[in-house]
Structures are given as C-alpha cells and as structure tokens.
Scaffold this active site. Structure first.
Site, PDB file in Angstrom:
ATOM      1  N   ARG A 312       0.799  -1.230   0.000  1.00  0.00           N
ATOM      2  CA  ARG A 312       0.000   0.000   0.000  1.00  0.00           C
ATOM      3  C   ARG A 312       0.836   1.286   0.000  1.00  0.00           C
ATOM      4  O   ARG A 312       0.516   2.207  -0.757  1.00  0.00           O
ATOM      5  CB  ARG A 312      -1.014   0.005   1.152  1.00  0.00           C
ATOM      6  CG  ARG A 312      -2.026  -1.159   1.067  1.00  0.00           C
ATOM      7  CD  ARG A 312      -3.132  -1.060   2.111  1.00  0.00           C
ATOM      8  NE  ARG A 312      -3.991   0.072   1.841  1.00  0.00           N
ATOM      9  CZ  ARG A 312      -3.956   1.223   2.473  1.00  0.00           C
ATOM     10  NH1 ARG A 312      -3.125   1.413   3.475  1.00  0.00           N
ATOM     11  NH2 ARG A 312      -4.757   2.194   2.122  1.00  0.00           N
ATOM     12  N   CYS A 342      14.507  -4.961  -4.367  1.00  0.00           N
ATOM     13  CA  CYS A 342      15.344  -4.129  -5.230  1.00  0.00           C
ATOM     14  C   CYS A 342      14.499  -3.187  -6.075  1.00  0.00           C
ATOM     15  O   CYS A 342      14.377  -3.372  -7.299  1.00  0.00           O
ATOM     16  CB  CYS A 342      16.239  -5.016  -6.078  1.00  0.00           C
ATOM     17  SG  CYS A 342      17.297  -6.021  -5.039  1.00  0.00           S
TER      18      CYS A 342
END
Ligand SMILES: *Cc1c(COP(=O)(O)O)cnc(C)c1O
Length: 418
Positions: A312, A342
């Site tokens: 979120r 990453c």
C-alpha cells in the site's frame, strides 16, 4: 480501540506480547486480533439491525479462511470478485445464498461456478456480461439472479486509484444505460432481476458521496417500478474508511443513521460489502530491523518486510503508523523505513519521525489488516509471511510462512532444456 496496546513498554495484541509471537514464528508476520475483528463486524452489522439487511464481507480485503470462518459464524455473507474467492467463501462455510459476485471481468468458468453454487446474485458490470451470463445460465438450465452495478458518477473524494464510481472508471454502468439494460434483462429467459448495486470507492471518510449515490439509485428504482421491474435488494457496496493517521471517518453507527434516513421508503433488503472498516485496524504487520543505514541525505531503517508483504505505501502512497514493539523513551530520528526489495519504491514509510531503534528490534506497522496480506506477492522470490490470529491469551498460525519449495510449486524445466 483495537486491542494493540503497550503493557510495561511491550506491545501486545490482546493478551499476547508481539515479541513472544516473533520469537516463536519469526518475522515478518501479520497479526490479527480476534476480539477486534468480531467487535468491528458486530458494530457494523448491528448498526443496521432495524432494517432487513445482509452484511457481505469483502473477501478481497482479507481473504484468510480463518477470518472468513469467523465472520461466517457471525452470520456474515460475502462479497466476492473471483472464482477463487467463491471457493474460499464456500470452504469457510458461508451459505451460497449469502454470496454476491462483483467484478468487471468474470470469466465463463467463474459465472458457471457461481450459477452451480446457487449464489444470491451476480452484480453485472456490462451489457456483454449480461448476455453471456444469460447464455451460461441457459446451458445449465438455470435462471441467474442479477443486479446491475450502477456507476452513479459521484466523487468519493478519495485516492484516484481507489475511486470506482466516477464516469471515467472502468466499474459499473452509466445510470442512463442501466435502465435500458434492466428492461432487456427482464425479457431474458435465463435471468431474474433481483437487485441494484453500486460501490463507489474505498477509504471514504465522508457520508455525503454515499447519500448522493442513494439519491440517484432511488430515482432508478422508481423508474424501474414504473416498468414493472421490482427490486428486492439494494446493494450499497463497501468503502467506509478508517483512521490510518488523521482521518476522521464516521463511526458505523453514524454512517448507518445517515444512510437509513436516506433509504427510508425504499422497500428493499439492504446489502453492504464492507472490507477495510472491519479488518483494517484489526491487523498489523510485525517486522524486524535488519540494519540502520545513514545515507548522505537520509537515514534508513532497513527492515525484513517489503513492498511484497505490504504494497500500500508503494502503490498508493498510503500512510501506516509504525511503532517499536518495545517502547522505552528514546530520541526521535527522521527515517525512511525501507524493505529488502530491489526497487526504489520499496518503502513502508518516508521521512517518518520514529524512536531511534537498533538492528534486531521489532517494529509494528499498524492498520495493515485490510489489503495487506491479501495484496502480498512473491516478488524477489520472497516467501510470503505468516499470518497469526490472537484470541485472548492464545495465538495460532492461520497461514504458515511460505518455504522456498512453495516458491517453486508448479514450475518445471521443459523437456527441451533437460
Ligand atoms: C473492494 C470492494 C469492496 C470493499 O471495499 P472496502 O473499501 O474495503 O470496504 C466492496 N465491494 C466491491 C465491489 C469491491 O470491489
């Protein structure tokens, strides 16, 4: 009150310290409070007790079968948006006649599954879906109960990604078109018109968009009546917001009071599809600090939960309150709380003032019960976290942490590479 509280400086969920759970199950994990879940469901459901209604919990907001079973035992129906959610709801013991099927893209398999299960109604989102459902029902020798999900074109004043009731959104059907669709549906031999539906967005903190919607739907219901189309169910969707930070959404009681005043005179069973308001503040994500890292312009807390566990903040820029599980007076420091993924967008909080914590300490990411685990993924080949349900002084694992073997399940190297 959500049953996540400090006792002697230690954060507890009900009667269990989060530290204890972390020691036993590892991190990260989602932790839900049974008392909060049931209290929230009851508060919402009982707010409408004076009228005929059905509270259909929105499965997509938090889909664990333990949580669905809890609501089922309290008499809940379910709002589903896929065949997978239908499977979950039925497995959780929800009677099919309490299930409503929403969503713009129901496939043939999903429609057939819903028909064969005998669900309460299909909320249709396009004329093509209407014809297709009629065909599916005909080939099974059944009549499909339907509602049309109307797009009332009201602004829910929420984040653009979670508004669904504006003309430009993909959801629902324009009011003008809905009426003629109903007239068509009435003539189709394998459809039975039973309802009118809507769902205008999520995390609404005001009631006025709901009231504007009801006004529009009322006019439609009246016009349908003139065409001898009787509406039995008025489905008002979900969308009531919660407090993540400073928001002040109405309590379900006030929400119900305003809505009931507006629907007064409509002779329908009301259906609600709440998700976030029931589960949002009943769950938190517990993560461990791996490293503290001072960059040239920012301080980072690198934690073991990332956007694959809770997306979120990355997806909507959402705010989640974060607090240390062990609270002892410390200096505040402004940090970015980031995960191991990453991606630059992998953060749980940015420029947040937090008590200074050390590697190894636990943090609780609050209000993570809705669209938390449900939106989690295996990105970066990270096993999804465990889910824990606490009740009083007990806790149980309601979903095991995934293993590396789980990650590879279903994959195979083709013969031509062997
Ligand atoms: C997502 C959704 C809901 C639940 O929304 P909340 O904001 O979590 O209450 C209800 N109905 C439909 C059709 C949905 O897509």
């Amino acid at each position: 009150m959500h049953h996540f509280e400090y006792r002697q400086g230690q954060l507890y969920c009900e009667e269990v310290s989060l530290e204890t759970i972390a020691t036993e199950v590892g991190t990260p994990f989602y932790c839900y409070s049974h008392a909060t879940l049931s209290r929230h469901f009851r508060a919402f459901d009982s707010a409408f007790s004076e009228v005929n209604h059905l509270t259909c919990f929105s499965v997509k907001s938090c889909s664990n079968i333990a949580i669905l079973s809890l609501f089922a035992s309290m008499g809940a129906g379910m709002d589903i948006v896929s065949g997978g959610e239908l499977h979950r709801a039925l497995k959780a013991g929800v009677p099919a006649e309490k299930i409503v099927f929403s969503g713009v893209g129901k496939s043939e398999d999903e429609l057939v599954y819903g028909l064969e299960s005998g669900i309460l109604m299909f909320n249709l989102e396009s004329p093509q879906e209407m014809f297709f459902l009629n065909d599916c029902a005909a080939s099974l020798g059944r009549r499909a109960p339907i509602a049309i999900r109307v797009n009332p074109d009201v602004d829910p004043k929420t984040h653009p990604y979670i508004s669904t009731g504006l003309r430009e959104n993909k959801f629902g059907i324009d009011l003008d078109i809905a009426e003629s669709m109903y007239v068509q549906a009435k003539e189709m031999s394998n459809l039975e018109v039973v309802g009118v539906g809507c769902h205008i967005g999520s995390q609404l903190t005001e009631v006025s968009p709901f009231l504007d919607t009801i006004k529009r739907l009322k006019l439609l219901i009246d016009r349908l009546k003139e065409q001898a189309i009787e509406i039995r169910y008025l489905d008002l969707g979900g969308g009531l917001g919660i407090t993540y930070s400073e928001e002040a959404p109405p309590h379900p009681r006030e929400y119900a009071k305003s809505l009931l005043a507006e629907v007064d005179g409509i002779d329908c069973t009301l259906i609600f599809e709440p998700g976030r308001v029931i589960v949002g503040n009943a769950g938190s994500l517990i993560t461990r600090v791996l490293y503290t890292k001072a960059g040239p312009v920012k301080n980072f807390l690198v934690v073991d939960a990332g956007m694959n566990d809770l997306v979120r903040p990355s997806l909507y820029g959402s705010y989640h309150h974060i607090q240390p599980v062990s609270d002892h007076g410390r200096q505040q420091l402004t940090v970015d709380v980031v995960g191991p993924i990453c991606e630059t967008g992998d953060f749980l909080a940015r420029d947040r003032s937090l008590p200074q914590v050390e590697p190894g300490e636990l943090l609780a990411v609050m209000s993570a019960g809705a669209y938390g685990f449900a939106m989690s993924s295996n990105y970066n080949s990270r096993p999804r976290p465990a889910e824990i349900l606490v009740s009083g002084d007990k806790f149980e694992i309601i979903r095991s942490r995934e293993t590396y073997d789980d990650l590879l399940r279903g994959e195979r190297v083709p013969n031509f590479l062997r």
